[in-house]
Design a protein around this motif. Sequence first.
Motif, short mmCIF file in Angstrom:
data_model
loop_
_atom_site.label_atom_id
_atom_site.label_comp_id
_atom_site.label_asym_id
_atom_site.label_seq_id
_atom_site.Cartn_x
_atom_site.Cartn_y
_atom_site.Cartn_z
N ILE A 35 0.77 -1.27 0.22
CA ILE A 35 0.09 0.33 -0.27
C ILE A 35 0.57 0.74 -0.58
O ILE A 35 0.69 2.55 -0.43
CB ILE A 35 -0.69 -0.35 1.43
N GLU A 36 1.99 1.15 0.81
CA GLU A 36 2.92 2.80 0.91
C GLU A 36 3.61 2.33 -0.76
O GLU A 36 3.44 3.92 -1.01
CB GLU A 36 4.17 1.92 2.13
N ASP A 37 3.74 1.58 -1.24
CA ASP A 37 4.53 1.60 -2.35
C ASP A 37 3.37 2.58 -3.92
O ASP A 37 3.94 3.30 -4.06
CB ASP A 37 5.31 -0.08 -3.01
N ALA A 38 2.36 1.64 -3.93
CA ALA A 38 0.93 2.23 -4.58
C ALA A 38 1.09 3.41 -3.81
O ALA A 38 0.70 4.70 -5.16
CB ALA A 38 0.11 1.11 -4.14
N LEU A 39 1.09 3.59 -2.99
CA LEU A 39 0.33 5.56 -2.24
C LEU A 39 1.03 6.66 -2.75
O LEU A 39 1.58 7.52 -3.42
CB LEU A 39 0.57 5.93 -0.75
N ARG A 40 3.22 6.23 -2.97
CA ARG A 40 4.38 6.93 -3.27
C ARG A 40 3.89 6.88 -5.25
O ARG A 40 3.93 8.17 -5.36
CB ARG A 40 5.28 5.96 -3.00
N VAL A 41 3.34 5.85 -5.57
CA VAL A 41 3.74 6.20 -7.35
C VAL A 41 2.62 6.72 -7.24
O VAL A 41 2.18 8.35 -8.57
CB VAL A 41 3.29 4.42 -7.72
N VAL A 42 0.90 6.60 -6.96
CA VAL A 42 -0.33 7.14 -7.57
C VAL A 42 -0.03 8.61 -7.29
O VAL A 42 -0.51 9.52 -7.71
CB VAL A 42 -1.63 6.84 -7.61
N LEU A 43 0.30 9.49 -5.83
CA LEU A 43 0.49 10.36 -5.45
C LEU A 43 1.31 11.26 -5.96
O LEU A 43 2.12 12.22 -5.96
CB LEU A 43 0.62 10.44 -3.53
N ARG A 44 2.30 10.64 -7.08
CA ARG A 44 3.72 10.93 -7.70
C ARG A 44 4.64 12.14 -6.35
O ARG A 44 4.64 13.06 -6.39
CB ARG A 44 3.10 12.04 -8.58
N ARG A 45 4.93 10.89 -5.63
CA ARG A 45 6.04 10.91 -4.38
C ARG A 45 7.69 10.66 -4.61
O ARG A 45 7.14 9.74 -4.84
CB ARG A 45 5.21 11.27 -2.97
N ASP A 46 8.16 11.11 -3.96
CA ASP A 46 9.30 11.00 -4.12
C ASP A 46 9.99 10.34 -2.54
O ASP A 46 10.51 9.25 -2.68
CB ASP A 46 10.69 12.33 -3.64
N GLU A 47 9.44 10.19 -1.52
CA GLU A 47 8.92 9.55 -0.50
C GLU A 47 7.86 9.10 0.04
O GLU A 47 7.00 8.89 -0.94
CB GLU A 47 9.44 11.09 1.24
N THR A 48 8.32 7.48 0.91
CA THR A 48 7.10 7.10 0.88
C THR A 48 6.74 7.41 2.06
O THR A 48 7.21 7.23 2.74
CB THR A 48 7.65 6.13 0.72
N PRO A 49 5.05 7.36 1.46
CA PRO A 49 4.28 7.55 2.82
C PRO A 49 3.94 6.62 3.91
O PRO A 49 3.91 5.18 3.33
CB PRO A 49 2.40 7.84 2.22
N GLU A 50 4.28 6.52 5.01
CA GLU A 50 4.26 6.22 6.46
C GLU A 50 2.62 6.27 6.84
O GLU A 50 2.16 6.89 7.22
CB GLU A 50 4.85 5.98 7.51
#
Length: 286
Positions: A35-50
């Motif tokens: 889920i965290e990896d998916a969030l990083r991709v779809v939100l276009r973030r460099d850091e991974t949300p926790e």
Amino acid sequence: MTNDLVRVRLDVSYDGREFSGWARQHGRRTVQGEIEDALRVVLRRDETPELTVAGRTDAGVHARGQVAHVDLPAEVWAEHGTQLLRRLAGRLPMDVRVRGVGEAPPHFDARFSAVWRRYAYRVTDHPGGADPLLRGHVLWHNWPLDLDAMNEAARGLLGEHDFAAYCKKREGATTIRTLQELAWVRRPDGVLEATVRADAFCHNMVRALVGAMLFVGDGHRPPEWPAQVLAAGVRDSAVHVVRPHGLTLEEVGYPADSELAARNLASRNKRTLPPLPGRGAAAGCC
């Protein structure tokens, strides 16, 4: 929560068979990691949300009603919030789904705000084994089970106790819990289903309780035995931790929004049991 962050609640379901549990682990596939990896991709973030989760399920355990939260910058939530659910559905593997996404109320914490967690454990005693279509979610017990005896045993475990006899000890963590509900029913398809609800659970607690009650159900122990094990306060070698695939986290309960802050504080306090009648709090051991 600062003004530039928005706390977002996620309602999550997953089939736990191919996961090494909820918590991210290096080199292993976990629900949190996906889920965290998916969030990083779809939100276009460099850091991974926790993510913070209501209950860290073990390897092989399923969830229908898991809850997590993530803190996102307000501008990211404003840009992506309305499309986040659909985009996660397109990115996540099929054995994990985010079923709901929304801004959480003030003071909400997926872990510390929870007032109870409800699990179900499913087992069949059919002599031919588990239905092949349910085999990933139902344990086969190769002995006939007495439902009434199991429910009698369950009643002796309810209430606030130190569940050390049914938990895997963790350094610095209490094993005191309030078991609010524990009951078995036999469904029309013959599957026995246990409902287990408590304010919180310690490691392996549900699966150990189920293991003890199955030992009663098949006649190997009397109905009073699980409560005797509980009172002894030590692990009994006869209590088997049953396999994880029969266990599902069904639901997490939260108080009214106005009570969230108080609940967070109460959850962080380490619990102790009151002294026994006639014994002072500082009574020595013998």
